[in-house]
Scaffold this motif. Structure first.
Motif, mmCIF file in Angstrom:
data_model
loop_
_atom_site.group_PDB
_atom_site.id
_atom_site.type_symbol
_atom_site.label_atom_id
_atom_site.label_comp_id
_atom_site.label_asym_id
_atom_site.label_seq_id
_atom_site.Cartn_x
_atom_site.Cartn_y
_atom_site.Cartn_z
ATOM 1 N N UNK A 107 0.799 -1.200 0.000
ATOM 2 C CA UNK A 107 0.000 0.000 0.000
ATOM 3 C C UNK A 107 0.842 1.265 0.000
ATOM 4 N N UNK A 108 0.153 2.380 -0.113
ATOM 5 C CA UNK A 108 0.842 3.672 -0.180
ATOM 6 C C UNK A 108 1.680 3.927 1.066
ATOM 7 N N UNK A 109 1.116 3.664 2.245
ATOM 8 C CA UNK A 109 1.832 3.963 3.496
ATOM 9 C C UNK A 109 3.131 3.184 3.579
ATOM 10 N N UNK A 110 3.106 1.927 3.172
ATOM 11 C CA UNK A 110 4.309 1.103 3.235
ATOM 12 C C UNK A 110 5.384 1.642 2.301
ATOM 13 N N UNK A 111 5.001 1.973 1.061
ATOM 14 C CA UNK A 111 5.970 2.495 0.099
ATOM 15 C C UNK A 111 6.509 3.852 0.538
ATOM 16 N N UNK A 112 5.621 4.731 1.023
ATOM 17 C CA UNK A 112 6.050 6.063 1.443
ATOM 18 C C UNK A 112 6.921 5.987 2.690
ATOM 19 N N UNK A 129 -8.916 -0.291 6.626
ATOM 20 C CA UNK A 129 -8.877 -1.297 5.561
ATOM 21 C C UNK A 129 -7.768 -2.322 5.761
ATOM 22 N N UNK A 130 -6.912 -2.094 6.758
ATOM 23 C CA UNK A 130 -5.752 -2.969 6.955
ATOM 24 C C UNK A 130 -6.141 -4.229 7.707
ATOM 25 N N UNK A 131 -5.765 -5.379 7.170
ATOM 26 C CA UNK A 131 -5.908 -6.647 7.895
ATOM 27 C C UNK A 131 -4.786 -6.691 8.930
ATOM 28 N N UNK A 132 -5.096 -6.723 10.229
ATOM 29 C CA UNK A 132 -4.058 -6.595 11.260
ATOM 30 C C UNK A 132 -3.097 -7.772 11.346
ATOM 31 N N UNK A 133 -3.390 -8.877 10.679
ATOM 32 C CA UNK A 133 -2.460 -10.013 10.704
ATOM 33 C C UNK A 133 -1.946 -10.326 9.299
ATOM 34 N N UNK A 134 -1.943 -9.338 8.426
ATOM 35 C CA UNK A 134 -1.468 -9.521 7.055
ATOM 36 C C UNK A 134 0.024 -9.234 6.960
ATOM 37 N N UNK A 135 0.608 -9.640 5.828
ATOM 38 C CA UNK A 135 2.017 -9.339 5.568
ATOM 39 C C UNK A 135 2.247 -7.830 5.566
ATOM 40 N N UNK A 136 1.291 -7.076 4.999
ATOM 41 C CA UNK A 136 1.435 -5.622 4.974
ATOM 42 C C UNK A 136 1.481 -5.051 6.381
ATOM 43 N N UNK A 137 0.617 -5.565 7.274
ATOM 44 C CA UNK A 137 0.640 -5.098 8.658
ATOM 45 C C UNK A 137 1.985 -5.414 9.312
ATOM 46 N N UNK A 138 2.502 -6.612 9.056
ATOM 47 C CA UNK A 138 3.808 -6.964 9.605
ATOM 48 C C UNK A 138 4.898 -6.035 9.124
ATOM 49 N N UNK A 139 4.857 -5.701 7.835
ATOM 50 C CA UNK A 139 5.869 -4.797 7.278
ATOM 51 C C UNK A 139 5.728 -3.385 7.859
ATOM 52 N N UNK A 140 4.488 -2.956 8.107
ATOM 53 C CA UNK A 140 4.277 -1.628 8.706
ATOM 54 C C UNK A 140 4.825 -1.578 10.131
ATOM 55 N N UNK A 141 4.555 -2.608 10.928
ATOM 56 C CA UNK A 141 5.104 -2.651 12.281
ATOM 57 C C UNK A 141 6.636 -2.714 12.245
ATOM 58 N N UNK A 146 7.156 -9.337 14.441
ATOM 59 C CA UNK A 146 7.654 -10.710 14.586
ATOM 60 C C UNK A 146 6.497 -11.695 14.729
ATOM 61 N N UNK A 147 5.551 -11.367 15.595
ATOM 62 C CA UNK A 147 4.409 -12.263 15.833
ATOM 63 C C UNK A 147 3.592 -12.472 14.556
ATOM 64 N N UNK A 148 3.411 -11.407 13.783
ATOM 65 C CA UNK A 148 2.647 -11.527 12.542
ATOM 66 C C UNK A 148 3.357 -12.450 11.556
ATOM 67 N N UNK A 149 4.662 -12.274 11.389
ATOM 68 C CA UNK A 149 5.385 -13.111 10.428
ATOM 69 C C UNK A 149 5.444 -14.565 10.893
ATOM 70 N N UNK A 150 5.534 -14.779 12.199
ATOM 71 C CA UNK A 150 5.472 -16.154 12.711
ATOM 72 C C UNK A 150 4.115 -16.775 12.387
ATOM 73 N N UNK A 151 3.042 -16.008 12.600
ATOM 74 C CA UNK A 151 1.694 -16.522 12.335
ATOM 75 C C UNK A 151 1.486 -16.826 10.859
#
Length: 201
Positions: free
Chosen positions: A1-6, A31-43, A70-75
Motif C-alpha cells: 500500500x501507499x503507506x508502506x511504500x512512502x 482497511x488494513x488486515x491486522x495479521x497480514x504481511x502488509x501489517x507486519x511490514x508496517x510494524x 515478529x508475531x505476525x510473520x510467525x503466524x
C-alpha cells in the motif's frame, strides 16, 4: 500500500520522524488486515524508524513494535522474515528485558550454526550484559557465538562476538578482561574481509 511504500522511502532518506508518522497512520487504516504481511511490514518499519529516532530512552516501545511484526510473520509461517525482524538493532537500556525476549524467540527460529544465528547470539549477549545485568549468561552466549564462528571459519563474526563481549566486560568494570577480549577481537578482525570487524571492539 501507499503507506508502506512512502514509509520505506522516508526511511531510505533518513527522515525517521516522517517515516514513523507514515507507518503509524498506515497501521490505523480501517482497511488494513491486522495479521497480514502488509501489517507486519508496517510494524517492522515503525520499529526501525522508532529505533533511529529515540535511541535507548524508549527501547521498550521499539521492541514492542518489532515484536508485533515478529508475531505476525510467525503466524504467517514466514520464519526468515521473523528472524530478520528479531535481528534488528534495538538500543540497549538498563532494566528493559523486551529486547532479550525478542532475540531469544528469533534464535529459536534461526538455522542453528548459521551466520544469522551467530548475529542473534551476539546481540542477545549484549542484551543480557547491558540491559539485564546477567553477566554470566552473556559470557556463556558470547562463548558459544565465538565457538560457532570459529568452527565456520568466519573471523568477522568471531571478532564481533569478542568485541561485544569486551563491551559488556567494560560495562561491568572488568577492565583486564575487557582489554583481553578487545585485543583478541582486533587480532581476529585483521584476518577478516569485514572491514568493520577489526574495529568492532
Amino acid at each position: 500500500g501507499y503507506a508502506l511504500a512512502a514509509g520505506r522511502q522516508a526511511l531510505a532518506s533518513h527522515s525517521w520522524e516522517e517515516a514513523s508518522d507514515i507507518f503509524a497512520r498506515g497501521l490505523e487504516s480501517p482497511a488494513l488486515d491486522p495479521v497480514s504481511k502488509e501489517a507486519g511490514e508496517l510494524w517492522f518499519g515503525l520499529g526501525r524508524a522508532q529505533g533511529m529516532m529515540w535511541g535507548n530512552e524508549r527501547s521498550g516501545t521499539i521492541a514492542g513494535s518489532l515484536t508485533r511484526a515478529f508475531d505476525i510473520f510467525v503466524s504467517l509461517g514466514d520464519r526468515p522474515k521473523a528472524v530478520e525482524v528479531a535481528g534488528i538493532y534495538i538500543p540497549q537500556g538498563q532494566g528493559r528485558p523486551a529486547t532479550g525476549r525478542l532475540l531469544e524467540r528469533g534464535l529459536e527460529l534461526a538455522i542453528p550454526g548459521s551466520p544469522g544465528a551467530i548475529g542473534l547470539m551476539v546481540r542477545l549477549g549484549l542484551a543480557y550484559g547491558l540491559e539485564e545485568n546477567r553477566l554470566q549468561d552473556a559470557r556463556n552466549i558470547f562463548a558459544e557465538a565465538t565457538r560457532v564462528a570459529r568452527s565456520l571459519g568466519n573471523p568477522g563474526l568471531e571478532a564481533r562476538a569478542l568485541g561485544a563481549e569486551a563491551r559488556v566486560e567494560m560495562n561491568h568494570a572488568l577492565f583486564d578482561s575487557a582489554l583481553e577480549k578487545a585485543l583478541m577481537a582486533a587480532e581476529v578482525g585483521l584476518r577478516s574481509e569485514d572491514a568493520d570487524a577489526a574495529i568492532y571492539a
